[in-house]
Design a protein around this motif. Structure first.
Motif, mmCIF file in Angstrom:
data_model
loop_
_atom_site.group_PDB
_atom_site.id
_atom_site.type_symbol
_atom_site.label_atom_id
_atom_site.label_comp_id
_atom_site.label_asym_id
_atom_site.label_seq_id
_atom_site.Cartn_x
_atom_site.Cartn_y
_atom_site.Cartn_z
ATOM 1 N N ALA A 217 0.853 -1.182 0.000
ATOM 2 C CA ALA A 217 0.000 0.000 0.000
ATOM 3 C C ALA A 217 0.894 1.239 0.000
ATOM 4 C CB ALA A 217 -0.905 -0.002 1.232
ATOM 5 N N VAL A 218 0.406 2.296 -0.602
ATOM 6 C CA VAL A 218 1.195 3.526 -0.749
ATOM 7 C C VAL A 218 1.742 4.008 0.592
ATOM 8 C CG1 VAL A 218 1.066 5.960 -1.458
ATOM 9 C CG2 VAL A 218 -0.040 4.197 -2.845
ATOM 10 N N GLU A 219 0.952 3.903 1.645
ATOM 11 C CA GLU A 219 1.403 4.411 2.947
ATOM 12 C C GLU A 219 2.588 3.637 3.519
ATOM 13 O OE1 GLU A 219 -2.301 1.819 3.753
ATOM 14 O OE2 GLU A 219 -1.736 3.320 2.261
ATOM 15 N N ALA A 220 2.939 2.489 2.931
ATOM 16 C CA ALA A 220 4.071 1.696 3.411
ATOM 17 C C ALA A 220 5.335 1.914 2.570
ATOM 18 C CB ALA A 220 3.698 0.213 3.411
ATOM 19 N N TRP A 221 5.262 2.738 1.548
ATOM 20 C CA TRP A 221 6.395 2.942 0.645
ATOM 21 C C TRP A 221 7.521 3.740 1.312
ATOM 22 C CZ3 TRP A 221 3.979 4.807 -4.635
ATOM 23 C CH2 TRP A 221 3.202 3.783 -5.174
ATOM 24 N N GLY A 222 8.732 3.513 0.820
ATOM 25 C CA GLY A 222 9.877 4.331 1.188
ATOM 26 C C GLY A 222 10.493 4.031 2.532
ATOM 27 N N ARG A 223 10.186 2.871 3.099
ATOM 28 C CA ARG A 223 10.698 2.530 4.435
ATOM 29 C C ARG A 223 11.561 1.282 4.438
ATOM 30 N NH1 ARG A 223 5.290 2.121 7.187
ATOM 31 N NH2 ARG A 223 6.516 1.061 8.746
ATOM 32 N N GLY A 224 11.875 0.740 3.248
ATOM 33 C CA GLY A 224 12.713 -0.452 3.174
ATOM 34 C C GLY A 224 11.975 -1.755 3.444
ATOM 35 N N LEU A 225 10.660 -1.705 3.465
ATOM 36 C CA LEU A 225 9.887 -2.917 3.786
ATOM 37 C C LEU A 225 9.936 -3.943 2.654
ATOM 38 C CD1 LEU A 225 6.804 -1.266 5.536
ATOM 39 C CD2 LEU A 225 8.861 -2.256 6.593
ATOM 40 N N ALA A 226 9.997 -3.491 1.407
ATOM 41 C CA ALA A 226 10.093 -4.429 0.287
ATOM 42 C C ALA A 226 11.413 -5.197 0.353
ATOM 43 C CB ALA A 226 9.952 -3.699 -1.042
ATOM 44 N N THR A 227 12.492 -4.516 0.703
ATOM 45 C CA THR A 227 13.781 -5.193 0.841
ATOM 46 C C THR A 227 13.738 -6.206 1.976
ATOM 47 O OG1 THR A 227 14.940 -3.265 -0.040
ATOM 48 C CG2 THR A 227 16.251 -4.846 1.235
ATOM 49 N N GLU A 228 13.140 -5.831 3.090
ATOM 50 C CA GLU A 228 13.031 -6.749 4.232
ATOM 51 C C GLU A 228 12.211 -7.978 3.850
ATOM 52 O OE1 GLU A 228 11.448 -6.486 8.831
ATOM 53 O OE2 GLU A 228 12.378 -4.712 7.929
ATOM 54 N N LEU A 229 11.126 -7.770 3.128
ATOM 55 C CA LEU A 229 10.306 -8.886 2.655
ATOM 56 C C LEU A 229 11.093 -9.756 1.682
ATOM 57 C CD1 LEU A 229 7.537 -10.351 2.176
ATOM 58 C CD2 LEU A 229 7.254 -8.754 0.288
ATOM 59 N N ALA A 230 11.806 -9.138 0.733
ATOM 60 C CA ALA A 230 12.560 -9.887 -0.268
ATOM 61 C C ALA A 230 13.635 -10.758 0.374
ATOM 62 C CB ALA A 230 13.173 -8.931 -1.290
ATOM 63 N N ILE A 231 14.330 -10.229 1.360
ATOM 64 C CA ILE A 231 15.347 -11.009 2.071
ATOM 65 C C ILE A 231 14.694 -12.222 2.734
ATOM 66 C CG2 ILE A 231 16.901 -10.982 4.074
ATOM 67 C CD1 ILE A 231 17.496 -8.005 3.285
ATOM 68 N N ALA A 232 13.568 -12.012 3.391
ATOM 69 C CA ALA A 232 12.860 -13.121 4.048
ATOM 70 C C ALA A 232 12.387 -14.156 3.036
ATOM 71 C CB ALA A 232 11.668 -12.577 4.844
ATOM 72 N N ALA A 233 11.880 -13.691 1.891
ATOM 73 C CA ALA A 233 11.379 -14.618 0.869
ATOM 74 C C ALA A 233 12.512 -15.471 0.299
ATOM 75 C CB ALA A 233 10.676 -13.840 -0.239
ATOM 76 N N LEU A 234 13.653 -14.875 0.057
ATOM 77 C CA LEU A 234 14.777 -15.650 -0.471
ATOM 78 C C LEU A 234 15.304 -16.635 0.560
ATOM 79 C CD1 LEU A 234 16.652 -12.951 -2.581
ATOM 80 C CD2 LEU A 234 15.136 -14.786 -3.383
ATOM 81 N N ARG A 235 15.369 -16.222 1.805
ATOM 82 C CA ARG A 235 15.791 -17.139 2.867
ATOM 83 C C ARG A 235 14.830 -18.334 2.931
ATOM 84 N NH1 ARG A 235 16.515 -13.660 7.370
ATOM 85 N NH2 ARG A 235 18.429 -13.096 6.315
ATOM 86 N N TRP A 236 13.533 -18.048 2.867
ATOM 87 C CA TRP A 236 12.495 -19.092 2.867
ATOM 88 C C TRP A 236 12.686 -20.021 1.660
ATOM 89 C CZ3 TRP A 236 8.530 -21.194 5.557
ATOM 90 C CH2 TRP A 236 7.506 -21.809 4.865
ATOM 91 N N ALA A 237 12.900 -19.412 0.478
ATOM 92 C CA ALA A 237 13.042 -20.191 -0.758
ATOM 93 C C ALA A 237 14.216 -21.160 -0.686
ATOM 94 C CB ALA A 237 13.227 -19.244 -1.948
ATOM 95 N N PHE A 238 15.342 -20.689 -0.203
ATOM 96 C CA PHE A 238 16.545 -21.508 -0.222
ATOM 97 C C PHE A 238 16.669 -22.411 1.004
ATOM 98 C CE2 PHE A 238 18.101 -17.751 -2.834
ATOM 99 C CZ PHE A 238 17.785 -18.370 -4.034
ATOM 100 N N ASP A 239 16.399 -21.880 2.194
ATOM 101 C CA ASP A 239 16.604 -22.654 3.422
ATOM 102 C C ASP A 239 15.457 -23.597 3.742
ATOM 103 O OD1 ASP A 239 18.925 -21.178 3.594
ATOM 104 O OD2 ASP A 239 18.227 -19.894 5.221
ATOM 105 N N GLU A 240 14.233 -23.172 3.512
ATOM 106 C CA GLU A 240 13.073 -23.989 3.887
ATOM 107 C C GLU A 240 12.537 -24.819 2.727
ATOM 108 O OE1 GLU A 240 12.077 -24.259 7.034
ATOM 109 O OE2 GLU A 240 13.651 -22.823 7.569
#
Length: 174
Positions: free
Chosen positions: A103-126
């Motif tokens: 959502a627009v109100e969540a933009w510009g705070r690095g949340l997409a990067t935090e999500l992407a890191i978690a998703a890749l960790r999930w993809a490879f480790d789990e």
């Protein structure tokens, strides 16, 4: 009891999508601002949101992963986005794809990067996936920066729109 596929990052709560997420899915994916770089534009109606949500639910059921509903840990009942892994058609191949929409109100705070890191960790480790792809529009510089920050590199293009989308990829770390 923790829902399978759910976990927290430093600031985010990630959980598999649920049927009751449809209204918030439409609010985010139906917003022209969040769909600015999407060649097909915003979702036109609630039925389209329900169809997208059903596809995601099927992915969770069929392959054990799909997009997460994303909220902040400080306010777990308010969904601020959706993202993580999904299966996406790259030409005639279905590949694991990293994607996100906030959502627009969540933009510009690095949340997409935090999500992407978690998703890749999930993809490879789990999940034990060997590689993950990302598809991004050439003018979407913010998303390109996110993909590059998490170690993805451009490996080609996909003729899915004009201009062609950029294809990014990252393999499982050694």
């Amino acid at each position: 009891m923790t829902e399978v596929g759910s976990f927290n990052t430093v600031r985010l709560r990630l959980r598999p999508v649920r049927r009751e997420d449809a209204a918030r899915l439409f609010a985010i994916y139906g917003d022209p601002a969040t769909q600015r770089f999407n060649p097909s534009g915003p979702l036109p109606d609630h039925e389209a949101a329900n169809q997208l949500l059903q596809r995601w639910l099927s992915d969770w059921s069929d392959v054990g992963f799909g997009p997460w509903a994303v909220s902040e840990r400080s306010d777990p009942e308010t969904l601020i986005g959706f993202g993580g892994l999904s299966r996406l058609a790259y030409g005639d191949r279905l590949l694991p794809n990293l994607g996100y929409r906030f959502a627009v109100e969540a933009w510009g705070r690095g949340l997409a990067t935090e999500l992407a890191i978690a998703a890749l960790r999930w993809a490879f480790d789990e999940l034990g996936l060997a590689e993950v792809y990302g598809l991004v529009r050439p003018a979407h510089t913010a998303s390109i920066r996110v993909l590059e920050k998490v170690g993805m590199t451009q490996v080609g293009t996909l003729d899915d729109a004009v201009p062609a989308s950029l294809v990014y990829r990252v393999g499982r770390p050694p």
